[in-house]
Design a protein around this motif. Sequence first.
Motif, PDB file in Angstrom:
ATOM      1  N   UNK A  67       0.813  -1.225   0.000  1.00 38.67           N
ATOM      2  CA  UNK A  67       0.000   0.000   0.000  1.00 38.67           C
ATOM      3  C   UNK A  67       0.840   1.266   0.000  1.00 38.67           C
ATOM      4  N   UNK A  68       2.151   1.136   0.017  1.00 39.32           N
ATOM      5  CA  UNK A  68       3.035   2.288   0.194  1.00 39.32           C
ATOM      6  C   UNK A  68       3.026   3.224  -1.009  1.00 39.32           C
ATOM      7  N   UNK A  69       3.143   4.502  -0.702  1.00 43.84           N
ATOM      8  CA  UNK A  69       3.291   5.566  -1.684  1.00 43.84           C
ATOM      9  C   UNK A  69       4.588   6.302  -1.368  1.00 43.84           C
ATOM     10  N   UNK A  70       5.150   7.035  -2.343  1.00 41.65           N
ATOM     11  CA  UNK A  70       6.367   7.795  -2.037  1.00 41.65           C
ATOM     12  C   UNK A  70       6.157   8.710  -0.831  1.00 41.65           C
ATOM     13  N   UNK A  71       7.126   8.689   0.065  1.00 42.73           N
ATOM     14  CA  UNK A  71       7.050   9.476   1.292  1.00 42.73           C
ATOM     15  C   UNK A  71       6.590   8.682   2.490  1.00 42.73           C
ATOM     16  N   UNK A  72       5.916   7.538   2.259  1.00 37.67           N
ATOM     17  CA  UNK A  72       5.503   6.674   3.360  1.00 37.67           C
ATOM     18  C   UNK A  72       6.717   5.972   3.944  1.00 37.67           C
ATOM     19  N   UNK A  73       6.565   5.491   5.166  1.00 36.17           N
ATOM     20  CA  UNK A  73       7.599   4.668   5.798  1.00 36.17           C
ATOM     21  C   UNK A  73       7.124   3.226   5.814  1.00 36.17           C
ATOM     22  N   UNK A  74       8.066   2.315   5.542  1.00 33.33           N
ATOM     23  CA  UNK A  74       7.785   0.886   5.578  1.00 33.33           C
ATOM     24  C   UNK A  74       8.783   0.223   6.515  1.00 33.33           C
ATOM     25  N   UNK A  75       8.393  -0.943   6.993  1.00 32.01           N
ATOM     26  CA  UNK A  75       9.224  -1.716   7.911  1.00 32.01           C
ATOM     27  C   UNK A  75       9.428  -3.089   7.286  1.00 32.01           C
ATOM     28  N   UNK A  76      10.673  -3.581   7.299  1.00 33.21           N
ATOM     29  CA  UNK A  76      10.968  -4.848   6.646  1.00 33.21           C
ATOM     30  C   UNK A  76      12.254  -5.440   7.201  1.00 33.21           C
ATOM     31  N   UNK A  98      13.430   0.419   9.161  1.00 30.13           N
ATOM     32  CA  UNK A  98      12.364   1.391   8.965  1.00 30.13           C
ATOM     33  C   UNK A  98      12.901   2.429   7.991  1.00 30.13           C
ATOM     34  N   UNK A  99      12.340   2.489   6.779  1.00 28.68           N
ATOM     35  CA  UNK A  99      12.860   3.373   5.728  1.00 28.68           C
ATOM     36  C   UNK A  99      11.736   4.085   5.003  1.00 28.68           C
ATOM     37  N   UNK A 100      12.111   5.186   4.341  1.00 25.45           N
ATOM     38  CA  UNK A 100      11.176   6.003   3.561  1.00 25.45           C
ATOM     39  C   UNK A 100      11.124   5.487   2.121  1.00 25.45           C
ATOM     40  N   UNK A 101       9.930   5.381   1.580  1.00 22.85           N
ATOM     41  CA  UNK A 101       9.718   4.922   0.210  1.00 22.85           C
ATOM     42  C   UNK A 101       9.950   6.087  -0.748  1.00 22.85           C
ATOM     43  N   UNK A 102      10.729   5.820  -1.826  1.00 19.53           N
ATOM     44  CA  UNK A 102      10.918   6.857  -2.848  1.00 19.53           C
ATOM     45  C   UNK A 102      10.391   6.422  -4.217  1.00 19.53           C
ATOM     46  N   UNK A 103      10.146   5.130  -4.414  1.00 16.20           N
ATOM     47  CA  UNK A 103       9.614   4.663  -5.699  1.00 16.20           C
ATOM     48  C   UNK A 103       8.725   3.451  -5.465  1.00 16.20           C
ATOM     49  N   UNK A 104       7.654   3.390  -6.271  1.00 20.03           N
ATOM     50  CA  UNK A 104       6.694   2.292  -6.174  1.00 20.03           C
ATOM     51  C   UNK A 104       6.472   1.687  -7.556  1.00 20.03           C
ATOM     52  N   UNK A 105       5.572   0.714  -7.646  1.00 20.55           N
ATOM     53  CA  UNK A 105       5.324  -0.012  -8.892  1.00 20.55           C
ATOM     54  C   UNK A 105       5.104   0.945 -10.061  1.00 20.55           C
ATOM     55  N   UNK A 106       5.798   0.660 -11.170  1.00 16.66           N
ATOM     56  CA  UNK A 106       5.676   1.465 -12.383  1.00 16.66           C
ATOM     57  C   UNK A 106       6.733   2.544 -12.511  1.00 16.66           C
ATOM     58  N   UNK A 107       7.396   2.913 -11.422  1.00 15.49           N
ATOM     59  CA  UNK A 107       8.463   3.925 -11.482  1.00 15.49           C
ATOM     60  C   UNK A 107       9.731   3.280 -12.033  1.00 15.49           C
ATOM     61  N   UNK A 108      10.498   4.065 -12.754  1.00 12.26           N
ATOM     62  CA  UNK A 108      11.827   3.630 -13.180  1.00 12.26           C
ATOM     63  C   UNK A 108      12.832   4.333 -12.279  1.00 12.26           C
ATOM     64  N   UNK A 157       6.711  -4.326  -4.776  1.00  5.84           N
ATOM     65  CA  UNK A 157       8.062  -3.906  -4.417  1.00  5.84           C
ATOM     66  C   UNK A 157       8.128  -2.389  -4.281  1.00  5.84           C
ATOM     67  N   UNK A 158       9.122  -1.910  -3.555  1.00  9.23           N
ATOM     68  CA  UNK A 158       9.385  -0.475  -3.427  1.00  9.23           C
ATOM     69  C   UNK A 158      10.897  -0.255  -3.423  1.00  9.23           C
ATOM     70  N   UNK A 159      11.278   0.995  -3.629  1.00  5.39           N
ATOM     71  CA  UNK A 159      12.662   1.420  -3.442  1.00  5.39           C
ATOM     72  C   UNK A 159      12.652   2.330  -2.225  1.00  5.39           C
ATOM     73  N   UNK A 160      13.594   2.078  -1.302  1.00  5.81           N
ATOM     74  CA  UNK A 160      13.640   2.851  -0.061  1.00  5.81           C
ATOM     75  C   UNK A 160      14.977   3.567   0.062  1.00  5.81           C
ATOM     76  N   UNK A 161      14.941   4.634   0.841  1.00  2.00           N
ATOM     77  CA  UNK A 161      16.157   5.382   1.126  1.00  2.00           C
ATOM     78  C   UNK A 161      16.154   5.721   2.608  1.00  2.00           C
TER      79      UNK A 161
END
Length: 179
Positions: A67-76, A98-108, A157-161
């Motif tokens: 469900x994550x969008x850019x700017x959300x925090x995820x835990x993994x 615990x990291x911030x999401x910067x990219x979600x499905x469909x982003x390059x 999947x997401x990309x986190x920073x």
Amino acid sequence: MAVLVSNRLFDRLRRRAARSSLAAPLAALAALAVICAGGTAAWAQGWRVNLTPSLPGLLYRVVPIAEAQPGDYVEFCRPLPIGHLPDGPCPDGTARLLKRVIATAGDRVLFTPHDIAVYRGGQEPIVYRAPWQVRDSKGKPLPHPTWGAEILVTPGHVVVIGDHLMSLDSRYFGLVKGE
């Protein structure tokens, strides 16, 4: 008769004293129960307390990766056995990240030695300053599986920073999969 009245009075005072001596521990136990119930409810709603220097704040709300969008925090749990983490509930015995999401499905996403560029739709890229570290804080080498690669983020999947330059994040383990 006077002895009987004084014995009754003494018994009544003793029972009252016994009740009042239990009042403080019972109140403390009740307060602890309320705190635990509140903490459990907050945990279930995604609230996490961060006690590490990896993020600037103390309280964060996490969302499921799906469900994550850019700017959300995820835990993994870390996808690769890299870096030094405290003990925790992950399968490898370490703490969850615990990291911030910067990219979600469909982003390059384009990873370079200094930046991460996120291309969303036909927009100009959003560039995050993220210089690669060659070694972790203990001097062990860090992998660079995404260096120079342009990756399409797939569903689930997401990309986190991280919020600091020495963070263990997608620079070192690529996409993060929902659990």
